[in-house]
Design a protein around this motif. Structure first.
Motif, PDB file in Angstrom:
ATOM      1  N   THR A   3      60.948  37.153  75.734  1.00 25.48           N
ATOM      2  CA  THR A   3      61.622  36.773  74.497  1.00 25.48           C
ATOM      3  C   THR A   3      61.085  35.448  74.022  1.00 25.48           C
ATOM      4  OG1 THR A   3      63.376  35.597  75.644  1.00 25.48           O
ATOM      5  CG2 THR A   3      63.717  37.965  75.248  1.00 25.48           C
ATOM      6  N   GLY A   4      61.383  35.133  72.791  1.00 26.76           N
ATOM      7  CA  GLY A   4      60.938  33.860  72.234  1.00 26.76           C
ATOM      8  C   GLY A   4      61.514  32.681  72.991  1.00 26.76           C
ATOM      9  N   GLY A   5      62.737  32.823  73.529  1.00 31.01           N
ATOM     10  CA  GLY A   5      63.356  31.746  74.299  1.00 31.01           C
ATOM     11  C   GLY A   5      62.595  31.440  75.562  1.00 31.01           C
ATOM     12  N   ASP A   6      62.034  32.488  76.208  1.00 26.54           N
ATOM     13  CA  ASP A   6      61.248  32.266  77.417  1.00 26.54           C
ATOM     14  C   ASP A   6      59.997  31.455  77.090  1.00 26.54           C
ATOM     15  OD1 ASP A   6      63.054  33.687  78.892  1.00 26.54           O
ATOM     16  OD2 ASP A   6      61.913  35.566  78.813  1.00 26.54           O
ATOM     17  N   GLN A   7      59.346  31.786  75.976  1.00 26.49           N
ATOM     18  CA  GLN A   7      58.143  31.056  75.581  1.00 26.49           C
ATOM     19  C   GLN A   7      58.483  29.606  75.264  1.00 26.49           C
ATOM     20  OE1 GLN A   7      55.080  32.052  75.742  1.00 26.49           O
ATOM     21  NE2 GLN A   7      54.219  30.199  74.878  1.00 26.49           N
ATOM     22  N   GLU A   8      59.616  29.388  74.599  1.00 24.65           N
ATOM     23  CA  GLU A   8      60.026  28.030  74.255  1.00 24.65           C
ATOM     24  C   GLU A   8      60.306  27.222  75.520  1.00 24.65           C
ATOM     25  OE1 GLU A   8      63.954  26.114  72.345  1.00 24.65           O
ATOM     26  OE2 GLU A   8      62.957  27.614  71.108  1.00 24.65           O
ATOM     27  N   GLN A   9      60.942  27.856  76.512  1.00 29.85           N
ATOM     28  CA  GLN A   9      61.254  27.176  77.767  1.00 29.85           C
ATOM     29  C   GLN A   9      59.967  26.780  78.486  1.00 29.85           C
ATOM     30  OE1 GLN A   9      64.153  29.085  80.261  1.00 29.85           O
ATOM     31  NE2 GLN A   9      63.228  28.251  82.106  1.00 29.85           N
ATOM     32  N   ARG A  10      58.967  27.624  78.477  1.00 29.58           N
ATOM     33  CA  ARG A  10      57.718  27.333  79.163  1.00 29.58           C
ATOM     34  C   ARG A  10      56.965  26.185  78.503  1.00 29.58           C
ATOM     35  NH1 ARG A  10      55.252  32.377  78.676  1.00 29.58           N
ATOM     36  NH2 ARG A  10      57.074  33.617  78.983  1.00 29.58           N
ATOM     37  N   THR A  11      57.086  26.030  77.192  1.00 30.63           N
ATOM     38  CA  THR A  11      56.344  24.991  76.507  1.00 30.63           C
ATOM     39  C   THR A  11      57.173  23.733  76.277  1.00 30.63           C
ATOM     40  OG1 THR A  11      56.948  25.897  74.354  1.00 30.63           O
ATOM     41  CG2 THR A  11      54.881  26.664  75.337  1.00 30.63           C
ATOM     42  N   GLU A  12      58.443  23.751  76.658  1.00 36.11           N
ATOM     43  CA  GLU A  12      59.279  22.565  76.502  1.00 36.11           C
ATOM     44  C   GLU A  12      58.694  21.422  77.328  1.00 36.11           C
ATOM     45  OE1 GLU A  12      63.963  21.532  76.670  1.00 36.11           O
ATOM     46  OE2 GLU A  12      63.177  22.721  78.322  1.00 36.11           O
ATOM     47  N   GLN A  13      58.606  20.268  76.719  1.00 36.42           N
ATOM     48  CA  GLN A  13      58.092  19.120  77.442  1.00 36.42           C
ATOM     49  C   GLN A  13      58.803  17.848  76.983  1.00 36.42           C
ATOM     50  OE1 GLN A  13      53.887  19.030  76.805  1.00 36.42           O
ATOM     51  NE2 GLN A  13      54.039  18.162  74.767  1.00 36.42           N
ATOM     52  N   ALA A  14      58.793  16.871  77.848  1.00 35.55           N
ATOM     53  CA  ALA A  14      59.347  15.562  77.547  1.00 35.55           C
ATOM     54  C   ALA A  14      58.224  14.542  77.712  1.00 35.55           C
ATOM     55  CB  ALA A  14      60.495  15.242  78.498  1.00 35.55           C
ATOM     56  N   VAL A  15      58.188  13.568  76.824  1.00 37.08           N
ATOM     57  CA  VAL A  15      57.118  12.571  76.842  1.00 37.08           C
ATOM     58  C   VAL A  15      57.744  11.175  76.989  1.00 37.08           C
ATOM     59  CG1 VAL A  15      55.178  11.584  75.575  1.00 37.08           C
ATOM     60  CG2 VAL A  15      55.683  14.031  75.380  1.00 37.08           C
ATOM     61  N   PHE A  16      57.192  10.417  77.930  1.00 41.59           N
ATOM     62  CA  PHE A  16      57.652   9.056  78.185  1.00 41.59           C
ATOM     63  C   PHE A  16      56.453   8.113  78.144  1.00 41.59           C
ATOM     64  CE2 PHE A  16      60.915  11.712  79.733  1.00 41.59           C
ATOM     65  CZ  PHE A  16      62.098  10.982  79.691  1.00 41.59           C
ATOM     66  N   VAL A  17      56.608   7.010  77.442  1.00 40.41           N
ATOM     67  CA  VAL A  17      55.570   5.983  77.364  1.00 40.41           C
ATOM     68  C   VAL A  17      56.218   4.676  77.821  1.00 40.41           C
ATOM     69  CG1 VAL A  17      53.955   4.746  75.869  1.00 40.41           C
ATOM     70  CG2 VAL A  17      54.421   7.170  75.465  1.00 40.41           C
ATOM     71  N   TYR A  18      55.659   4.072  78.853  1.00 41.89           N
ATOM     72  CA  TYR A  18      56.279   2.881  79.450  1.00 41.89           C
ATOM     73  C   TYR A  18      55.244   2.109  80.252  1.00 41.89           C
ATOM     74  CZ  TYR A  18      56.135   5.949  83.454  1.00 41.89           C
ATOM     75  OH  TYR A  18      55.693   6.805  84.443  1.00 41.89           O
TER      76      TYR A  18
END
Length: 178
Positions: A3-18
């Motif tokens: 499903t589209g939700g599975d694809q979204e979960q796989r590409t979900e990312q968080a970005v941190f700059v520190y």
């Protein structure tokens, strides 16, 4: 069925700059000392062993019980002080390693995370880490019971506020919370 939700979960990312700070390393070492069995054991072993050895020596030498008790308490205090100094030294060594990265950009997704700094980079998948802890300022990733892996992700580095929630969700799916 994908499903589209599975694809979204796989590409979900968080970005941190520190930029890594010594305070982050100190907090991470403190979290490890308080929230893991090995950290608690390290915290307790030195004071207890100091106290037991001094008490045993005093009793074997026939010292007065009051002298043995005072000596044992002083030894426990000295051992506790040594444990605190050891954790501070560990935090300084950890910071010495990560400070060479300079300004860091960490991208976290379902596979793991990649940190790119000004002079070096590091990539880790979730197999390396088994648990995580969250404080008001940090996410601390910890290796298994026999691993010494420790990674720190300061919340102040979130590119957008939603990245903190995304990181929390990714960690909950892949690691066990302490």
């Amino acid at each position: 069925m994908n499903t589209g939700g599975d694809q979204e979960q796989r590409t979900e990312q968080a970005v941190f700059v520190y930029r890594p700070e010594l305070a982050d390393s100190r907090a991470a070492v403190r979290v490890r000392a308080l929230r893991t069995a090995s950290g608690r054991a390290e915290t307790l072993v030195l004071p207890l062993m100091s106290m037991v050895l001094v008490a045993a020596y005093g009793l074997l030498r026939g010292m007065l019980p009051a002298v043995v008790a005072v000596s044992a308490v002083l030894a426990a205090g000295t051992g506790a002080f040594g444990g605190v100094r050891g954790r501070r030294a560990m935090a300084r060594r950890l910071h010495a390693v990560v400070s060479h990265y300079g300004l860091c950009r960490t991208v976290v997704d379902e596979r793991g995370f990649a940190t790119t700094g000004e002079s070096m980079s590091h990539t880790a998948d979730w197999k390396l880490y088994t648990r995580y802890a969250e404080t008001a300022e940090l996410f601390v990733l910890l290796g298994g019971p026999r691993a010494t892996c420790l990674a720190v992700m300061p919340k102040r580095g979130a590119e957008e506020p939603a990245d903190v929630d995304r990181l929390r969700a990714i960690l909950e799916r892949n690691l066990r919370k302490l």
